[in-house]
Design a protein around this motif. Sequence first.
Motif, mmCIF file in Angstrom:
data_model
loop_
_atom_site.group_PDB
_atom_site.id
_atom_site.type_symbol
_atom_site.label_atom_id
_atom_site.label_comp_id
_atom_site.label_asym_id
_atom_site.label_seq_id
_atom_site.Cartn_x
_atom_site.Cartn_y
_atom_site.Cartn_z
ATOM 1 N N SER A 147 0.918 -1.205 0.138
ATOM 2 C CA SER A 147 0.032 -0.110 -0.071
ATOM 3 C C SER A 147 0.783 1.305 -0.036
ATOM 4 O O SER A 147 1.879 1.188 0.038
ATOM 5 C CB SER A 147 -1.041 0.094 1.318
ATOM 6 O OG SER A 147 -1.693 -0.986 1.134
ATOM 7 N N TRP A 148 0.313 2.338 -0.368
ATOM 8 C CA TRP A 148 0.969 3.629 -0.338
ATOM 9 C C TRP A 148 0.855 4.219 1.184
ATOM 10 O O TRP A 148 -0.286 4.105 1.769
ATOM 11 C CB TRP A 148 0.419 4.419 -1.142
ATOM 12 C CG TRP A 148 0.730 4.309 -2.746
ATOM 13 C CD1 TRP A 148 0.409 3.562 -3.638
ATOM 14 C CD2 TRP A 148 2.105 4.837 -3.058
ATOM 15 N NE1 TRP A 148 1.048 3.689 -4.691
ATOM 16 C CE2 TRP A 148 2.579 4.214 -4.274
ATOM 17 C CE3 TRP A 148 3.099 5.333 -2.592
ATOM 18 C CZ2 TRP A 148 3.434 4.362 -5.111
ATOM 19 C CZ3 TRP A 148 4.639 5.420 -3.301
ATOM 20 C CH2 TRP A 148 4.367 5.035 -4.630
ATOM 21 N N TYR A 149 1.915 4.757 1.689
ATOM 22 C CA TYR A 149 1.738 5.213 3.075
ATOM 23 C C TYR A 149 2.285 6.803 2.880
ATOM 24 O O TYR A 149 3.512 6.798 2.237
ATOM 25 C CB TYR A 149 2.644 4.455 4.099
ATOM 26 C CG TYR A 149 1.943 3.153 4.406
ATOM 27 C CD1 TYR A 149 1.119 3.008 5.298
ATOM 28 C CD2 TYR A 149 2.424 2.011 3.471
ATOM 29 C CE1 TYR A 149 0.417 1.726 5.367
ATOM 30 C CE2 TYR A 149 1.550 0.673 3.696
ATOM 31 C CZ TYR A 149 0.790 0.886 4.781
ATOM 32 O OH TYR A 149 0.067 -0.502 5.046
ATOM 33 N N VAL A 150 1.827 7.735 3.493
ATOM 34 C CA VAL A 150 2.486 8.982 3.462
ATOM 35 C C VAL A 150 3.254 9.227 4.698
ATOM 36 O O VAL A 150 2.737 8.801 5.960
ATOM 37 C CB VAL A 150 1.280 10.307 3.439
ATOM 38 C CG1 VAL A 150 0.281 10.094 4.704
ATOM 39 C CG2 VAL A 150 1.889 11.383 3.339
ATOM 40 N N PHE A 151 4.310 10.020 4.654
ATOM 41 C CA PHE A 151 5.032 10.173 5.859
ATOM 42 C C PHE A 151 4.580 11.502 6.612
ATOM 43 O O PHE A 151 4.037 12.446 6.050
ATOM 44 C CB PHE A 151 6.489 10.847 5.366
ATOM 45 C CG PHE A 151 7.356 11.054 6.481
ATOM 46 C CD1 PHE A 151 7.707 10.125 7.373
ATOM 47 C CD2 PHE A 151 8.228 12.339 6.453
ATOM 48 C CE1 PHE A 151 8.817 10.349 8.482
ATOM 49 C CE2 PHE A 151 8.905 12.569 7.617
ATOM 50 C CZ PHE A 151 9.390 11.651 8.434
ATOM 51 N N LEU A 152 4.318 11.454 7.894
ATOM 52 C CA LEU A 152 3.805 12.267 8.702
ATOM 53 C C LEU A 152 4.488 13.506 8.905
ATOM 54 O O LEU A 152 3.962 14.715 9.443
ATOM 55 C CB LEU A 152 3.335 11.854 10.323
ATOM 56 C CG LEU A 152 2.528 10.313 10.269
ATOM 57 C CD1 LEU A 152 2.392 10.068 11.398
ATOM 58 C CD2 LEU A 152 1.044 10.851 9.651
ATOM 59 N N GLY A 153 5.722 13.583 8.413
ATOM 60 C CA GLY A 153 6.434 14.944 8.419
ATOM 61 C C GLY A 153 7.502 15.469 9.500
ATOM 62 O O GLY A 153 8.220 16.307 9.618
ATOM 63 N N SER B 60 8.314 2.736 10.573
ATOM 64 C CA SER B 60 6.977 2.490 10.181
ATOM 65 C C SER B 60 5.826 3.482 10.990
ATOM 66 O O SER B 60 4.868 3.539 10.313
ATOM 67 C CB SER B 60 6.525 1.023 9.925
ATOM 68 O OG SER B 60 6.470 0.455 11.619
ATOM 69 N N SER B 61 5.934 3.528 12.176
ATOM 70 C CA SER B 61 5.041 4.465 13.161
ATOM 71 C C SER B 61 5.070 5.841 12.443
ATOM 72 O O SER B 61 3.962 6.451 12.985
ATOM 73 C CB SER B 61 5.314 4.071 14.498
ATOM 74 O OG SER B 61 6.523 4.939 14.936
ATOM 75 N N ASN B 62 5.828 6.248 11.458
ATOM 76 C CA ASN B 62 5.687 7.861 11.039
ATOM 77 C C ASN B 62 5.321 7.828 9.865
ATOM 78 O O ASN B 62 5.016 9.015 9.223
ATOM 79 C CB ASN B 62 7.120 8.069 11.206
ATOM 80 C CG ASN B 62 7.595 8.520 12.569
ATOM 81 O OD1 ASN B 62 7.113 8.690 13.570
ATOM 82 N ND2 ASN B 62 8.984 8.462 12.917
ATOM 83 N N LYS C 121 -1.365 5.129 6.165
ATOM 84 C CA LYS C 121 -2.008 4.592 4.825
ATOM 85 C C LYS C 121 -2.803 5.593 4.121
ATOM 86 O O LYS C 121 -3.635 6.492 4.793
ATOM 87 C CB LYS C 121 -2.779 3.225 5.189
ATOM 88 C CG LYS C 121 -3.284 2.601 3.873
ATOM 89 C CD LYS C 121 -3.984 1.575 4.055
ATOM 90 C CE LYS C 121 -4.294 0.818 2.887
ATOM 91 N NZ LYS C 121 -5.035 -0.572 2.807
ATOM 92 N N VAL C 122 -2.568 6.050 2.964
ATOM 93 C CA VAL C 122 -3.409 6.808 1.937
ATOM 94 C C VAL C 122 -4.124 5.935 1.091
ATOM 95 O O VAL C 122 -3.555 5.307 0.480
ATOM 96 C CB VAL C 122 -2.700 7.802 1.628
ATOM 97 C CG1 VAL C 122 -2.066 8.943 2.739
ATOM 98 C CG2 VAL C 122 -1.446 7.310 0.842
ATOM 99 N N GLY D 80 2.123 -4.174 3.505
ATOM 100 C CA GLY D 80 1.100 -3.927 4.582
ATOM 101 C C GLY D 80 -0.196 -3.459 4.062
ATOM 102 O O GLY D 80 -0.323 -3.087 2.904
ATOM 103 N N ASP D 81 -1.198 -3.682 4.848
ATOM 104 C CA ASP D 81 -2.698 -2.978 4.432
ATOM 105 C C ASP D 81 -3.444 -2.614 5.490
ATOM 106 O O ASP D 81 -4.432 -2.446 5.624
ATOM 107 C CB ASP D 81 -3.222 -4.573 3.814
ATOM 108 C CG ASP D 81 -4.551 -4.041 3.063
ATOM 109 O OD1 ASP D 81 -4.435 -2.744 2.384
ATOM 110 O OD2 ASP D 81 -5.628 -4.767 2.959
#
Length: 85
Positions: free
Chosen positions: A4-10, A17-19, A22-23, A42-43
């Motif tokens: 899946s695609w995941y966005v970085f929280l910045g 991975s906790s940062n 999923k988008v 991941g999903d």
Amino acid sequence: MAKSWYVFLGSGDPLLSSNYLKVTVQHTCLCGNQICAIYSEGDEEHPESPLSPQLQEYIRKALATGQIQPDYPVNAKKYVYLRYR
């Protein structure tokens, strides 16, 4: 395993991975000086932990070069995108 695609929280360590969250919408980032999004195993809400060694290497290289990764071959599936702060 699904990816899946995941966005970085910045903020925080981009290798944890906790940062990431999923988008389900398409990101519009490409290159820059900060991680924008990763394509990872991941999903769930966060990608699998820990991030794979290969993905961690792509993240390091992206931050060092400011370029999407992998950068070679040119037409390879990209796993790391960046954005400007």
